[in-house]
Design a protein around this motif. Structure first.
Motif, mmCIF file in Angstrom:
data_model
loop_
_atom_site.group_PDB
_atom_site.id
_atom_site.type_symbol
_atom_site.label_atom_id
_atom_site.label_comp_id
_atom_site.label_asym_id
_atom_site.label_seq_id
_atom_site.Cartn_x
_atom_site.Cartn_y
_atom_site.Cartn_z
ATOM 1 N N TYR A 74 42.869 45.713 32.821
ATOM 2 C CA TYR A 74 43.949 44.824 32.445
ATOM 3 C C TYR A 74 43.897 44.549 31.001
ATOM 4 O O TYR A 74 44.971 44.642 30.304
ATOM 5 N N THR A 78 47.023 45.720 28.077
ATOM 6 C CA THR A 78 47.564 44.687 27.353
ATOM 7 C C THR A 78 47.561 44.935 26.043
ATOM 8 O O THR A 78 48.475 44.893 25.029
ATOM 9 N N LYS A 260 35.945 39.722 37.586
ATOM 10 C CA LYS A 260 35.485 40.087 38.890
ATOM 11 C C LYS A 260 34.316 39.504 39.210
ATOM 12 O O LYS A 260 34.145 38.920 40.442
ATOM 13 N N LEU A 263 35.140 35.857 40.247
ATOM 14 C CA LEU A 263 35.771 35.977 41.628
ATOM 15 C C LEU A 263 34.599 36.349 42.668
ATOM 16 O O LEU A 263 35.043 35.499 43.812
ATOM 17 N N MET A 264 33.920 36.862 42.413
ATOM 18 C CA MET A 264 32.722 37.067 43.519
ATOM 19 C C MET A 264 32.121 35.675 43.826
ATOM 20 O O MET A 264 31.788 35.400 44.876
ATOM 21 N N MET A 266 33.027 33.021 43.009
ATOM 22 C CA MET A 266 34.036 31.793 43.640
ATOM 23 C C MET A 266 33.961 31.993 45.201
ATOM 24 O O MET A 266 34.165 30.980 45.919
ATOM 25 N N LYS A 267 33.900 33.153 45.476
ATOM 26 C CA LYS A 267 34.131 33.567 47.002
ATOM 27 C C LYS A 267 32.934 33.384 47.691
ATOM 28 O O LYS A 267 33.010 32.738 48.922
ATOM 29 N N VAL A 289 45.456 39.148 35.963
ATOM 30 C CA VAL A 289 46.092 38.796 37.102
ATOM 31 C C VAL A 289 45.095 38.140 37.922
ATOM 32 O O VAL A 289 45.380 37.139 39.043
ATOM 33 N N LEU A 290 43.845 38.491 37.976
ATOM 34 C CA LEU A 290 42.704 37.955 39.001
ATOM 35 C C LEU A 290 42.841 36.472 38.767
ATOM 36 O O LEU A 290 42.758 35.675 39.644
ATOM 37 N N LYS A 292 44.972 34.476 37.471
ATOM 38 C CA LYS A 292 46.451 33.681 37.716
ATOM 39 C C LYS A 292 46.371 33.465 39.105
ATOM 40 O O LYS A 292 46.886 32.371 39.678
ATOM 41 N N TYR A 293 45.947 34.533 39.947
ATOM 42 C CA TYR A 293 46.222 34.530 41.298
ATOM 43 C C TYR A 293 44.990 34.148 42.262
ATOM 44 O O TYR A 293 45.415 34.193 43.369
ATOM 45 N N ALA A 294 44.081 33.907 41.649
ATOM 46 C CA ALA A 294 42.850 33.556 42.540
ATOM 47 C C ALA A 294 43.215 32.338 43.257
ATOM 48 O O ALA A 294 44.075 31.362 42.905
ATOM 49 N N ASN A 295 42.247 31.805 44.035
ATOM 50 C CA ASN A 295 42.357 30.496 44.832
ATOM 51 C C ASN A 295 41.066 29.871 44.869
ATOM 52 O O ASN A 295 40.161 30.135 45.551
ATOM 53 N N PRO A 296 40.937 28.810 44.031
ATOM 54 C CA PRO A 296 41.748 28.034 43.128
ATOM 55 C C PRO A 296 41.897 29.074 41.895
ATOM 56 O O PRO A 296 41.194 30.094 41.678
ATOM 57 N N GLY A 297 42.983 28.802 40.893
ATOM 58 C CA GLY A 297 43.203 29.638 39.810
ATOM 59 C C GLY A 297 41.961 29.719 38.896
ATOM 60 O O GLY A 297 41.097 28.604 38.931
ATOM 61 N N VAL B 72 51.025 47.249 31.835
ATOM 62 C CA VAL B 72 50.336 46.164 32.393
ATOM 63 C C VAL B 72 50.654 46.036 34.074
ATOM 64 O O VAL B 72 50.875 44.941 34.306
ATOM 65 N N ASP B 231 54.589 36.619 35.003
ATOM 66 C CA ASP B 231 53.611 35.385 35.035
ATOM 67 C C ASP B 231 54.273 34.036 34.656
ATOM 68 O O ASP B 231 53.534 32.993 35.030
ATOM 69 N N ILE B 234 55.473 31.889 38.017
ATOM 70 C CA ILE B 234 54.557 31.846 39.185
ATOM 71 C C ILE B 234 55.066 30.515 39.951
ATOM 72 O O ILE B 234 55.100 30.523 41.338
ATOM 73 N N LEU B 263 49.269 37.308 47.904
ATOM 74 C CA LEU B 263 48.308 36.253 47.504
ATOM 75 C C LEU B 263 48.776 34.764 47.262
ATOM 76 O O LEU B 263 48.010 33.624 47.610
ATOM 77 N N LYS B 267 47.426 31.756 49.629
ATOM 78 C CA LYS B 267 47.091 30.533 48.725
ATOM 79 C C LYS B 267 47.520 29.160 49.585
ATOM 80 O O LYS B 267 47.100 28.591 49.723
ATOM 81 N N VAL B 289 43.238 45.490 42.190
ATOM 82 C CA VAL B 289 42.127 44.446 41.915
ATOM 83 C C VAL B 289 42.434 43.234 42.831
ATOM 84 O O VAL B 289 41.614 42.726 43.326
ATOM 85 N N LEU B 290 43.894 42.883 42.985
ATOM 86 C CA LEU B 290 44.020 41.553 43.651
ATOM 87 C C LEU B 290 43.525 41.550 45.236
ATOM 88 O O LEU B 290 42.947 40.690 45.542
ATOM 89 N N TYR B 293 39.576 41.682 45.348
ATOM 90 C CA TYR B 293 38.944 40.507 45.102
ATOM 91 C C TYR B 293 39.339 39.152 45.582
ATOM 92 O O TYR B 293 39.016 38.235 45.237
ATOM 93 N N ASN B 295 40.255 36.246 48.289
ATOM 94 C CA ASN B 295 39.486 35.458 49.138
ATOM 95 C C ASN B 295 40.262 34.983 50.442
ATOM 96 O O ASN B 295 40.987 33.843 50.345
#
Lengths: 345, 345
Positions: A74, A78, A260, A263-264, A266-267, A289-290, A292-297, B72, B231, B234, B263, B267, B289-290, B293, B295
């Motif tokens: 990523y 950018t 990464k 996120l691990m 968090m998981k 992106v990870l 932004k789209y993780a849960n929770p962000g 990206v 982004d 969202i 995702l 969520k 990656v999303l 990683y 959950n």
DNA sequence: TTGTAGGCGTTATCAA
DNA sequence: TTGATAACGCCTACAA
């Protein structure tokens, strides 16, 4: 249907090559009559001057070479997008070389490009290069008069333009934020290598603790092997993160030097009875992106890769087009920014 | 410290330029004596022939132009990494142009490169190009004798090499898998545009249902605006996904045409009383990656972008180096693969 | 065994 | 107003 050249136009119109050339460049030497005739013909058959011939003549290619350690990444993409933007605005093309974190590939890539294909480099060295501290290829390139703008991974003892991220400060800001939020036991997941940005971020982490008079607990520092940071070794890394969380149940704040690892954590945190963000607040680096789209962000430290790329391209092109010699080298620091999301809510 | 040329070596050693040239290329015409002398000198001062001059002479640049809609972007970067790999193995450089999903930028980028800078293109057209169905720039390029390999987004009425993903089959496999797992009410989150891969994946979804004699429920198809897939938007997209989940409480399986939408659904599902994968099984596309990683981990249809890139580069370079003319155009279909993870466990 | 000349496509200088 | 010539750096057929 072959490409049209000045020569062919000249033959077709029964004038000389130089007349065609001049007419097309609106030289006042040429009469209106012939100029119009030639331009019409060129337009009709869509004449475009050959870039290679121009490059040879002008001794500049109007293209810049970008060497990056990884492309499926990523942050680096950018940066490229920033470089592309400025390059295109200013009429430059961008050649990409991927070194794959290999010193040898870095050298080969640079050699392929340094022989006339480009006017200057924008590059981030491989970790291997940093470890070996072998910069002869960079020095030689610079000595041959080809400018280099280095970015992100800084090589202190190299004289050239640089655009770097303030990693120390970024990490410090993040940890201070965790402290403000009430975290008492803050850990960090970092990389084992002792040369790269991971190291700087660890320094920032320690800085922040020191600033607040918090003593450093070595157990809170998890160093993961950088070599393993690829998709094949996810499980092994997860195991290490698990152990870490288990052995440090009192952790309530965590900084990770990338997305990464964050996120691990968090998981895995819920497995050890920690809800994020309630019992464990997490901050990562990169803001990709990870996050932004993780849960929770995921709250992250953004490095503003696109800005960085734009600046790097600007500096390089400015230097290429500067006719005064001896413009001093620039070292530009791109500020980081903390982007808050659910993981620290 | 300027770059060494044949001319300078010739002057230095007081021989002719052609003698130097021949000696360096081990021509038997040259005596051992002078050959050795010249080669030693060249080595000492690290002579490398100028690529631009070679390009002009040979009328080939040994570089390939890659035009992609976005940089990206996980899938496109995997494709690039495949292209890079093969290109480097075969002595080619890679110039990247980013069209940013803009028709105009696509045209400009191609024009910048088509005038001698490269030997051939590998490209994926923008959505705008697909919508306008304006392919004149592509046709002209091909007519001028510059080969193009198109990938991913297929343009049916264009005669050139193509490497595409079997999106229909990928989606079908995914939906059939959901059915096998016992899902009765399977939905799809797709994009609104009617030209791109999203459409093909929707077709695959319908295929699978038809195959199993399941009647199509239009309410189960959520079409999100492609323009919003960035982004900044969202939240708006999340709102639409929320409504969708709320209005279709009986959904127990879901296919998304990309990772991001998947995702979002994962969520939001718990908000509507659906645990993933227990009450709702989710499959996405891309395997980036999303997916890895997330959950829980997201089951996805992998498009094997790296393979695709390698194949595209191989086809292009083979054609460039083929001396027999009229090799028929190739259309290569890259198989998809279902990667199972926690979201369908 | 070495050198000369021409050409790849373009532009700039100078001559006609 | 137009054209011939040389040059960018390299290679090669041909001449010496």
């Amino acid at each position: 249907m072959q490409k049209l050249t000045l020569k062919k136009i000249a033959q077709e119109l029964e004038v000389s090559i130089s007349t065609v050339s001049k007419a097309l460049r609106d030289s006042p030497e040429i009469s209106d009559d012939t100029r119009q005739k030639i331009k019409a013909f060129a337009k009709l058959y869509n004449y475009k001057p050959n870039n290679i011939a121009l490059s040879l003549k002008n001794r500049k290619t109007k293209t810049i070479g970008v060497i990056i350690p990884e492309i499926v990444h990523y942050f680096f993409t950018t940066v490229i997008s920033g470089i592309e933007k400025v390059a295109n605005e200013r009429g430059y093309n961008v050649i990409i070389g991927v070194s794959n974190e290999s010193f040898t590939k870095e050298v080969i890539n640079m050699e392929m490009l340094a022989n006339g294909s480009i006017d200057g480099f924008i590059l981030s060295v491989t970790k291997e290069t940093q470890l070996k501290k072998d910069y002869h290829h960079l020095k030689e390139t610079i000595n041959q008069g080809m400018p280099i703008v280095m970015f992100d991974r800084e090589v202190k003892d190299l004289e050239c333009d640089k655009v770097v991220v303030d990693d120390v400060q970024g990490a410090r800001k993040a940890v201070l934020h965790l402290i403000e939020l009430g975290c008492k036991n803050i850990g960090i997941i970092t990389t084992r290598d002792h040369v790269s940005v991971g190291n700087l971020r660890t320094v920032g982490y320690m800085n922040a603790l020191a600033l607040k008079g918090i003593s450093l607990n070595e157990n809170y520092i998890l160093k993961l092997d950088d070599e393993l940071d690829n998709d094949e070794n996810i499980e092994q890394l997860q195991q290490e993160v698990s152990n870490y969380l288990q052995e440090n149940p009192e952790l309530d704040g965590l900084l990770s030097v990338n997305e990464k690892f964050a996120l691990m954590a968090m998981k895995l945190a819920p497995v050890f009875g920690k809800a994020v963000p309630e019992q464990l607040k997490v901050i990562g680096f990169t803001d990709g992106v990870l996050s932004k789209y993780a849960n929770p962000g995921l709250t992250t430290v953004s490095q503003h890769g696109r800005d960085l790329g734009e600046q790097a391209a600007r500096i390089l092109i400015d230097r290429l087009e500067e006719d005064e010699f001896e413009v001093p080298y620039e070292r530009l620091v791109v500020e980081t920014e903390l982007i808050e999301r659910g993981s620290t809510a």
